[in-house]
Write a protein that holds these residues in place. Sequence first.
Motif, mmCIF file in Angstrom:
data_model
loop_
_atom_site.group_PDB
_atom_site.id
_atom_site.type_symbol
_atom_site.label_atom_id
_atom_site.label_comp_id
_atom_site.label_asym_id
_atom_site.label_seq_id
_atom_site.Cartn_x
_atom_site.Cartn_y
_atom_site.Cartn_z
ATOM 1 N N GLY A 1 0.803 -1.214 0.000
ATOM 2 C CA GLY A 1 0.000 0.000 0.000
ATOM 3 C C GLY A 1 0.830 1.256 0.000
ATOM 4 O O GLY A 1 1.964 1.283 -0.499
ATOM 5 N N LEU A 2 0.272 2.309 0.598
ATOM 6 C CA LEU A 2 0.919 3.617 0.608
ATOM 7 C C LEU A 2 1.781 3.794 1.849
ATOM 8 O O LEU A 2 1.421 3.332 2.933
ATOM 9 C CB LEU A 2 -0.133 4.723 0.570
ATOM 10 C CG LEU A 2 -1.124 4.703 -0.594
ATOM 11 C CD1 LEU A 2 -2.074 5.890 -0.486
ATOM 12 C CD2 LEU A 2 -0.405 4.711 -1.938
ATOM 13 N N ALA A 3 2.893 4.493 1.674
ATOM 14 C CA ALA A 3 3.728 4.882 2.813
ATOM 15 C C ALA A 3 3.073 6.069 3.501
ATOM 16 O O ALA A 3 2.651 7.023 2.839
ATOM 17 C CB ALA A 3 5.123 5.258 2.334
ATOM 18 N N ILE A 4 2.963 5.999 4.832
ATOM 19 C CA ILE A 4 2.381 7.116 5.577
ATOM 20 C C ILE A 4 3.284 7.516 6.736
ATOM 21 O O ILE A 4 4.099 6.721 7.210
ATOM 22 C CB ILE A 4 0.969 6.792 6.115
ATOM 23 C CG1 ILE A 4 1.025 5.693 7.190
ATOM 24 C CG2 ILE A 4 0.017 6.425 4.995
ATOM 25 C CD1 ILE A 4 -0.281 5.512 7.956
ATOM 26 N N ASP A 5 3.101 8.739 7.191
ATOM 27 C CA ASP A 5 3.777 9.206 8.391
ATOM 28 C C ASP A 5 3.105 8.528 9.591
ATOM 29 O O ASP A 5 1.878 8.613 9.734
ATOM 30 C CB ASP A 5 3.647 10.720 8.499
ATOM 31 C CG ASP A 5 4.369 11.276 9.709
ATOM 32 O OD1 ASP A 5 3.847 11.101 10.832
ATOM 33 O OD2 ASP A 5 5.427 11.897 9.534
ATOM 34 N N PRO A 6 3.850 7.871 10.457
ATOM 35 C CA PRO A 6 3.239 7.123 11.568
ATOM 36 C C PRO A 6 2.454 7.986 12.545
ATOM 37 O O PRO A 6 1.541 7.497 13.207
ATOM 38 C CB PRO A 6 4.444 6.484 12.263
ATOM 39 C CG PRO A 6 5.536 6.483 11.259
ATOM 40 C CD PRO A 6 5.311 7.695 10.428
ATOM 41 N N ASP A 7 2.791 9.258 12.634
ATOM 42 C CA ASP A 7 2.155 10.134 13.621
ATOM 43 C C ASP A 7 0.952 10.890 13.081
ATOM 44 O O ASP A 7 0.064 11.273 13.847
ATOM 45 C CB ASP A 7 3.173 11.133 14.166
ATOM 46 C CG ASP A 7 4.334 10.443 14.866
ATOM 47 O OD1 ASP A 7 4.081 9.455 15.590
ATOM 48 O OD2 ASP A 7 5.486 10.874 14.676
#
Length: 516
Positions: A450-456
């Motif tokens: 899937g997509l890379a996201i910022d964890p926060d």
Amino acid sequence: MSTHYDCIVVGSGHAGCSAALAAVKAGCTSVLIVEKAPHDWVGGNGYFTAGAHRTVHGGLQDLLPIVRNVTLEQASKIDMDPYTVEDFTEDIMRLGQDKPDAKLVKSMVESSREAVEWLARIINVPFILSFHRQAYEVNGRQKFWGGMALSTEDGGKGLIKAHMKALEKAGVEIWFESPAVRLRAEQGTITGLVVHTDGKELNLSASSVVLAAGGYESSSELRAKHLGSEWEKARVRGTPFNTGDGLAMAQAVGAKLVGDWAGCHSTCWDANAQAEAGDRELSNQFTKSGYPLGIMVNVYGQRFVDEGQDFRNFTYAKFGRQILLQPEGCAFQVWGADMVPFLRKEEYGDEIVQKIFAGNMEELADKLLEKGLKDKECFLKTVRNYNAAVQNHRAEHPTLAWDPTVKDGLSTQSTAIALQLPKSNWALAIDQGPFLAVKVACGITFTFGGLAIDPDTAGVLSKETDAPIKGLFCTGEMVGGLFHNNYPGGSGLTAGAVFGRKAGGEAAKLAGKSVR
């Protein structure tokens, strides 16, 4: 019909609903959900789940305040160990072969208990203790196992019903049969969304867009491309509308793709279920997860997995693949009469599954021939060898007792006999008739890439800069990097709520209406 919103969410599943409601609670005054499916298919894959939420908790007393099905008298007869941050993290990393994104895992795990509390208190999700799926009665006490305890009344149906009530109360609009076409962007910032609705394309502007449109598991073409050609014949467990549209839209604006694109959540599924979509009435009841109580054999009568390798909720998401890889992509689950009472009625009830009963093993083999078994003698030999191995192990370890709530060590491996493919726990001889068998196939639930996201913040990361794309967020099954190869049951819904809440909160900030 407005053309500007504080936040637009793509997808009406659990994750999308969580994001929309979080946006409202954080201060957004105009929130829209656009849904590709018609109203009759509301809820995405969340509708087809058992409603299980895996979360960090401190034991029974920690969860009692948010569940609805436990009296004080019942509580006095329940055993439930705490499930720590370390436990949850270790389960994800162990099952994912240490490949999941550690920061993403940390964010999800450490936020899990707060997210569940939010669902219960703010969204009014009807949580219950999952006696029917995660507990067995041992010596008059209900003993929970496998780290997970929470489910919802009426499973995914009850979960989505609660979301719909909360969305209506919050004033969130939902447009059905309105697929998102493409993201609008200006100078690297997402400014809105193009939606196809009422026979025409409509340009919508928004301070932010949250993608919660699911993976690509409903597209046989994309399954073959990413997972392998054999996956074309997998049965779709849930919505038929998850065909990778959201991933393609995000990629078109430079989003970074990550994770296990060759991996997915799949499971033992009723071989007689339809192939292209789940059943809105029976939904999760087509799951067939009673294999730790017996054995599974392919059409040539051979075992192909260690049915007792681990608790069911740590193995079911990968055993579907193993079934698919067998000849003709199907298998038989087999039990003796002593284990039949332990099979869950919602999965193995008379009206749910086609049961194959026989008074003796020879008769069962003959009946299985009519259902696709190709080698009767091999099947009978498999059962004989299995039973002999079990009996020898019991003879060497007479003090061990069968206990489905722990890894009890009852196996097929002894000094006298050791099967090439063991059954490591819960191994009892299949020698008490009448015997039962059911035919199973592979049901695919969701894909891991899937997509890379910022964890926060749940902000979608740019492929070019590795920084968040302003105005674009993601939650649910579209998130990549969280699961790899396998996953602990109940983690998906929790992750959808965790990152949905983060996305909704950030959406309010971008709209300049955050109340935090």
